[in-house]
Design an enzyme around this catalytic site. Structure first.
Site, PDB file in Angstrom:
ATOM      1  N   HIS A  59      32.771  53.253  36.148  1.00 56.43           N
ATOM      2  CA  HIS A  59      32.029  52.189  35.456  1.00 56.43           C
ATOM      3  C   HIS A  59      30.997  52.916  34.600  1.00 56.43           C
ATOM      4  CE1 HIS A  59      33.211  50.171  39.225  1.00 56.43           C
ATOM      5  NE2 HIS A  59      33.200  49.057  38.535  1.00 56.43           N
ATOM      6  N   ASP A  62      28.249  54.172  36.687  1.00 59.53           N
ATOM      7  CA  ASP A  62      28.529  55.202  37.701  1.00 59.53           C
ATOM      8  C   ASP A  62      28.210  56.563  37.086  1.00 59.53           C
ATOM      9  OD1 ASP A  62      29.657  53.217  39.281  1.00 59.53           O
ATOM     10  OD2 ASP A  62      31.711  53.706  38.685  1.00 59.53           O
ATOM     11  N   MET A  93      40.954  55.821  33.247  1.00 51.54           N
ATOM     12  CA  MET A  93      40.494  54.431  33.162  1.00 51.54           C
ATOM     13  C   MET A  93      38.978  54.370  33.187  1.00 51.54           C
ATOM     14  SD  MET A  93      39.161  52.004  35.503  1.00 51.54           S
ATOM     15  CE  MET A  93      39.850  51.443  37.050  1.00 51.54           C
ATOM     16  N   GLU A 186      41.362  42.263  36.390  1.00 54.11           N
ATOM     17  CA  GLU A 186      41.463  42.358  37.851  1.00 54.11           C
ATOM     18  C   GLU A 186      40.852  41.122  38.499  1.00 54.11           C
ATOM     19  OE1 GLU A 186      39.805  45.945  39.475  1.00 54.11           O
ATOM     20  OE2 GLU A 186      39.769  45.139  41.511  1.00 54.11           O
ATOM     21  N   LYS A 188      39.757  38.755  41.913  1.00 49.81           N
ATOM     22  CA  LYS A 188      39.317  38.829  43.310  1.00 49.81           C
ATOM     23  C   LYS A 188      38.914  37.421  43.713  1.00 49.81           C
ATOM     24  CE  LYS A 188      35.957  41.119  46.298  1.00 49.81           C
ATOM     25  NZ  LYS A 188      34.897  42.147  46.388  1.00 49.81           N
ATOM     26  N   GLU A 222      44.796  44.164  42.765  1.00 49.11           N
ATOM     27  CA  GLU A 222      44.306  44.976  43.886  1.00 49.11           C
ATOM     28  C   GLU A 222      44.863  44.434  45.196  1.00 49.11           C
ATOM     29  OE1 GLU A 222      40.211  46.393  44.194  1.00 49.11           O
ATOM     30  OE2 GLU A 222      40.210  45.785  46.293  1.00 49.11           O
ATOM     31  N   HIS A 225      42.467  42.407  47.393  1.00 51.30           N
ATOM     32  CA  HIS A 225      42.010  41.140  46.826  1.00 51.30           C
ATOM     33  C   HIS A 225      43.028  40.030  47.037  1.00 51.30           C
ATOM     34  CE1 HIS A 225      39.078  43.370  43.904  1.00 51.30           C
ATOM     35  NE2 HIS A 225      38.819  43.581  45.180  1.00 51.30           N
ATOM     36  N   ASP A 250      45.353  48.807  41.783  1.00 51.97           N
ATOM     37  CA  ASP A 250      44.332  49.260  42.728  1.00 51.97           C
ATOM     38  C   ASP A 250      44.915  49.206  44.136  1.00 51.97           C
ATOM     39  OD1 ASP A 250      42.537  49.632  40.709  1.00 51.97           O
ATOM     40  OD2 ASP A 250      41.072  48.150  41.417  1.00 51.97           O
ATOM     41  N   ASP A 260      35.021  42.050  52.633  1.00 52.27           N
ATOM     42  CA  ASP A 260      35.665  42.940  51.666  1.00 52.27           C
ATOM     43  C   ASP A 260      35.680  44.368  52.215  1.00 52.27           C
ATOM     44  OD1 ASP A 260      36.517  44.235  49.410  1.00 52.27           O
ATOM     45  OD2 ASP A 260      34.693  43.864  48.257  1.00 52.27           O
ATOM     46  N   ASP A 262      37.946  47.094  51.663  1.00 53.88           N
ATOM     47  CA  ASP A 262      38.346  48.250  50.840  1.00 53.88           C
ATOM     48  C   ASP A 262      38.808  49.427  51.694  1.00 53.88           C
ATOM     49  OD1 ASP A 262      37.996  47.181  48.284  1.00 53.88           O
ATOM     50  OD2 ASP A 262      35.857  47.642  48.267  1.00 53.88           O
ATOM     51  N   ASP A 292      41.398  52.245  45.186  1.00 59.11           N
ATOM     52  CA  ASP A 292      40.108  51.545  45.074  1.00 59.11           C
ATOM     53  C   ASP A 292      39.598  51.197  46.473  1.00 59.11           C
ATOM     54  OD1 ASP A 292      37.934  50.595  43.844  1.00 59.11           O
ATOM     55  OD2 ASP A 292      38.801  48.699  43.226  1.00 59.11           O
TER      56      ASP A 292
HETATM   57  C1  GLT Z   1      34.229  47.018  42.640  1.00 50.06           C
HETATM   58  C2  GLT Z   1      35.354  46.091  42.970  1.00 50.06           C
HETATM   59  C3  GLT Z   1      36.652  46.721  42.650  1.00 50.06           C
HETATM   60  C4  GLT Z   1      36.863  46.881  41.170  1.00 50.06           C
HETATM   61  C5  GLT Z   1      35.937  47.853  40.585  1.00 50.06           C
HETATM   62  C6  GLT Z   1      36.096  47.835  39.089  1.00 50.06           C
HETATM   63  S1  GLT Z   1      34.322  47.667  41.085  1.00 50.06           S
HETATM   64  O1  GLT Z   1      34.208  48.075  43.557  1.00 50.06           O
HETATM   65  O2  GLT Z   1      35.297  45.714  44.336  1.00 50.06           O
HETATM   66  O3  GLT Z   1      37.717  46.034  43.187  1.00 50.06           O
HETATM   67  O4  GLT Z   1      38.144  47.373  40.941  1.00 50.06           O
HETATM   68  O5  GLT Z   1      35.102  47.123  38.462  1.00 50.06           O
HETATM   69 MN    MN Z   2      39.574  47.013  42.476  1.00 45.49          MN
HETATM   70 MN    MN Z   3      37.977  45.543  46.075  1.00 47.93          MN
END
Ligand code: GLT
Ligand code: MN
Ligand code: MN
Length: 392
Positions: A59, A62, A93, A186, A188, A222, A225, A250, A260, A262, A292
């Site tokens: 980002h 970042d 990316m 993307e 979510k 993702e 998500h 992702d 969430d 991840d 991700d």
């Molecule tokens: C954030 C989010 C991710 C996205 C990123 C891109 S930022 O961590 O939860 O799923 O892919 O903006």
């Molecule tokens: Mn993501």
């Molecule tokens: Mn995520």
């Protein structure tokens, strides 16, 4: 001589991580960081030590903190560039942080405030320049806070219009500046807002067809998500492939009904992960595979390296399983039995014509016989289990 690791990743695998993923310091809504913060250059160095990584994504903030001076920004970029060269990593990316700063508390492109909406577009244009400086070719749009906490606060039709205006505007900027980006939207379904606009990849696919330059825009689904929304991620990926819109992916993992998480790719949903690998292999996806996810909050940086190496290793193992599955005689025989091909009928149903309609109306089907055809999916699914568990 030491035996070669058959699951060792190479840059040709196009595995990528984010500055925000391996660099995640282990902060959560209930606790402070558990790992020291690393600079962008240190994160690149860490990925270099892991080995086999293709690239690192970021980002805007970042890399360059939102309040950095011009001189600070230049220094950070120099260090980062040097580290990239040393570790032989690329930046495939880039994306914009439109969610951390309080200015975006009510969304960015869909904020009720016209100043915030314009600022979000400005910030994204600057982010596109930053990504382009490092050679990024995919630009991701994760809406973050595009949504509401209460439906009383926004007209969602109007907000969708603002979102469309923003993407249309940025597509034309991309063309004007000759960045050559492909945009990847993307979705979510929840977090960080109570309600999120365009919450699943399917919504994004529908939205893309309403844009001025739809060919420039695809999706970045993702794993976690879609799982959060209770959806079957392989099916989501399949829809994106079918639409020719899988521009980026992702990879991570998530347990149903949780926050969430991840999680590390394939750490939880082995079977779904296998079918994602199968789709990407069978349909020859060539884009980046971005992990991700972040390491458990309990991890130190040695464990973060294990997390990064493990993400890639799991993919390579699943990849080998896909090839095995595709070559497995018994599995393929069963699949063959399940598919009843009738070329004469297929010719009729492929395209509508008055004659074809007539022929189908006149065709005879024995409903009872058709219903009685065996579908040994129990056998097939058990064979898959055996194969994934390594006893086949
Ligand atoms: C954030 C989010 C991710 C996205 C990123 C891109 S930022 O961590 O939860 O799923 O892919 O903006
Ligand atoms: Mn993501
Ligand atoms: Mn995520």
């Amino acid at each position: 001589m030491a035996k070669q690791n058959p699951y060792a990743p190479t840059p040709a695998d196009r595995f990528t991580f984010g500055l925000w993923t391996v660099g995640n310091p282990g902060r959560d809504p209930f606790g402070e960081p558990t790992r020291p913060r690393l600079s962008p250059a240190q994160i690149v160095e860490l990925l270099g030590q892991v080995g086999g990584v293709h690239g690192v994504n970021f980002h805007d903030n970042d890399l360059v903190p939102i309040d950095a001076t011009q001189a600070e920004a230049e220094q950070i970029k120099r260090d980062f560039r040097k580290a990239l060269r040393r570790a032989r990593l690329r930046v495939p990316m880039a994306t914009t942080n439109l969610f951390t700063d309080p200015v975006f508390k009510d969304g960015a492109f869909t904020s009720n405030d016209a100043d915030v909406r314009a600022y979000a577009i400005q910030k994204t244009m600057n982010g596109m320049h930053l990504g382009a400086e490092f050679g990024a070719k995919t630009y991701v749009f994760w809406g973050g806070r595009e949504g509401t906490d209460t439906n009383v606060s926004k007209d969602p039709v109007q907000a969708t219009g603002w979102f469309r205006e923003a993407i249309n505007f940025l597509c034309r900027y991309n063309r004007d500046q000759r960045f050559g980006y492909r945009f990847a939207l993307e979705a979510k379904p929840n977090e960080p807002r109570g309600h999120i606009f365009a919450p699943v990849t399917g919504s994004m696919l529908g939205f893309i067809s309403t844009l001025d330059l739809p060919d420039m825009v695809g999706v970045n689904p993702e794993f976690a998500h879609e799982q959060m929304a209770g959806l079957n991620f392989p099916q989501v990926v399949a829809e994106a492939i079918d639409a020719g819109k899988l521009f980026h992916i992702d990879l991570n993992d998530q347990e149903a009904g949780r926050f969430d998480q991840d999680l590390r790719f394939a750490s939880q949903s082995y079977k779904h992960a296998f079918f994602v690998a199968k789709l990407l292999i069978d349909y020859r996806y060539r884009g980046p595979k971005h992990f991700d996810s972040h390491a458990y909050r309990t991890a130190d940086y040695a464990d973060v390296k294990a997390f990064a190496a493990g993400s890639m290793r799991s993919w390579k193992i699943l990849e080998a399983k896909v090839y095995r599955f595709n070559r497995d005689r018994r599995i393929q025989n069963l699949l063959g039995k399940i598919h009843h091909d009738r070329p004469q009928l297929a010719r009729l149903t492929r395209r509508y014509s008055k004659q074809n309609a007539k022929a189908i109306l006149n065709a005879e089907f024995n409903r009872k016989k058709l219903a009685a055809r065996p579908l040994p999916y129990e056998q097939l699914d058990q064979l898959l289990f055996d194969l994934l568990m390594g006893v086949r």
